[in-house]
Design a protein around this motif. Sequence first.
Motif, PDB file in Angstrom:
ATOM      1  N   ARG A   1       0.866  -1.182   0.000  1.00 30.46           N
ATOM      2  CA  ARG A   1       0.000   0.000   0.000  1.00 30.46           C
ATOM      3  C   ARG A   1       0.903   1.232   0.000  1.00 30.46           C
ATOM      4  NH1 ARG A   1      -5.374  -0.683   1.576  1.00 30.46           N
ATOM      5  NH2 ARG A   1      -6.073  -2.750   0.873  1.00 30.46           N
ATOM      6  N   ILE A   2       1.395   1.609  -1.179  1.00 30.77           N
ATOM      7  CA  ILE A   2       2.372   2.683  -1.291  1.00 30.77           C
ATOM      8  C   ILE A   2       1.844   3.996  -0.744  1.00 30.77           C
ATOM      9  CG2 ILE A   2       1.642   3.264  -3.641  1.00 30.77           C
ATOM     10  CD1 ILE A   2       5.245   3.356  -2.234  1.00 30.77           C
ATOM     11  N   GLN A   3       0.498   4.184  -0.768  1.00 23.64           N
ATOM     12  CA  GLN A   3      -0.067   5.448  -0.306  1.00 23.64           C
ATOM     13  C   GLN A   3       0.121   5.657   1.194  1.00 23.64           C
ATOM     14  OE1 GLN A   3      -1.708   2.819  -1.373  1.00 23.64           O
ATOM     15  NE2 GLN A   3      -3.836   2.684  -0.656  1.00 23.64           N
ATOM     16  N   TRP A   4       0.366   4.564   1.939  1.00 25.54           N
ATOM     17  CA  TRP A   4       0.549   4.683   3.386  1.00 25.54           C
ATOM     18  C   TRP A   4       2.022   4.788   3.777  1.00 25.54           C
ATOM     19  CZ3 TRP A   4      -3.900   6.106   4.709  1.00 25.54           C
ATOM     20  CH2 TRP A   4      -5.055   5.491   4.226  1.00 25.54           C
ATOM     21  N   LYS A   5       2.915   4.759   2.800  1.00 25.66           N
ATOM     22  CA  LYS A   5       4.344   4.819   3.096  1.00 25.66           C
ATOM     23  C   LYS A   5       4.799   6.280   3.183  1.00 25.66           C
ATOM     24  CE  LYS A   5       8.735   2.877   1.456  1.00 25.66           C
ATOM     25  NZ  LYS A   5       9.394   2.164   0.330  1.00 25.66           N
ATOM     26  N   THR A   6       4.363   6.933   4.236  1.00 26.05           N
ATOM     27  CA  THR A   6       4.685   8.340   4.442  1.00 26.05           C
ATOM     28  C   THR A   6       6.046   8.474   5.116  1.00 26.05           C
ATOM     29  OG1 THR A   6       3.647   8.372   6.630  1.00 26.05           O
ATOM     30  CG2 THR A   6       2.231   8.835   4.723  1.00 26.05           C
TER      31      THR A   6
END
Length: 202
Positions: free
Chosen positions: A20-25
Amino acid sequence: MRGDFDSSGYGFFTTWNDHRIQWKTDDFKAEFDNVINALRSDEYGLLKNRPAMSECVRKYPDSAYQGNYCTEFFFRANTEKHAYLIRCNPNKGDYNFYCYCYVSEWLDRHMQNAEKSFRFIDSRYNEKFRIPDGGKIVSTNSQGEKNERTCRVIDEYHTEVGNNLFHICEFAELMEKNGSSYEPKQNEPTSVKAPKKKDYER
């Protein structure tokens, strides 16, 4: 993330897979580094090296789980927002650890749902049977071939059958379209040995 301690037992080689690349902040990456560094420290030692891992898991026998070919050990590390599930295999010649990262609230909700049984239906939403999370079904195709698959509860209307995710009605419609039937796998009866009769005669 997965990694190993090299053949020496003291290396530290890892690979990372984004799901889930969108959660890799940036905040998550900083927290993740802190968690892994803490687990590699002398204080915890779980990911320090292979001997340290072996020593650490021996202290927690309740964390042991029989894997496909060896005993593995599972731990959970919590932060304010995330849960890190660490799977350990202190044997040489294989990956020694996997770390799975979850949003704690979502993971806990999923685990609560998983405690419930899951219903299988026909295409008209009539309930056929229920199985617990991790239970198995046996499907039989139109040629009479049987296939056994493990099922995981996702929520009330979705389940993972083998490696595929289905809505309950979608699965029922697919089975009917293919001319297949399905039923829960019955637990195999535990064989009980008859007690030996002792000969008291002399």
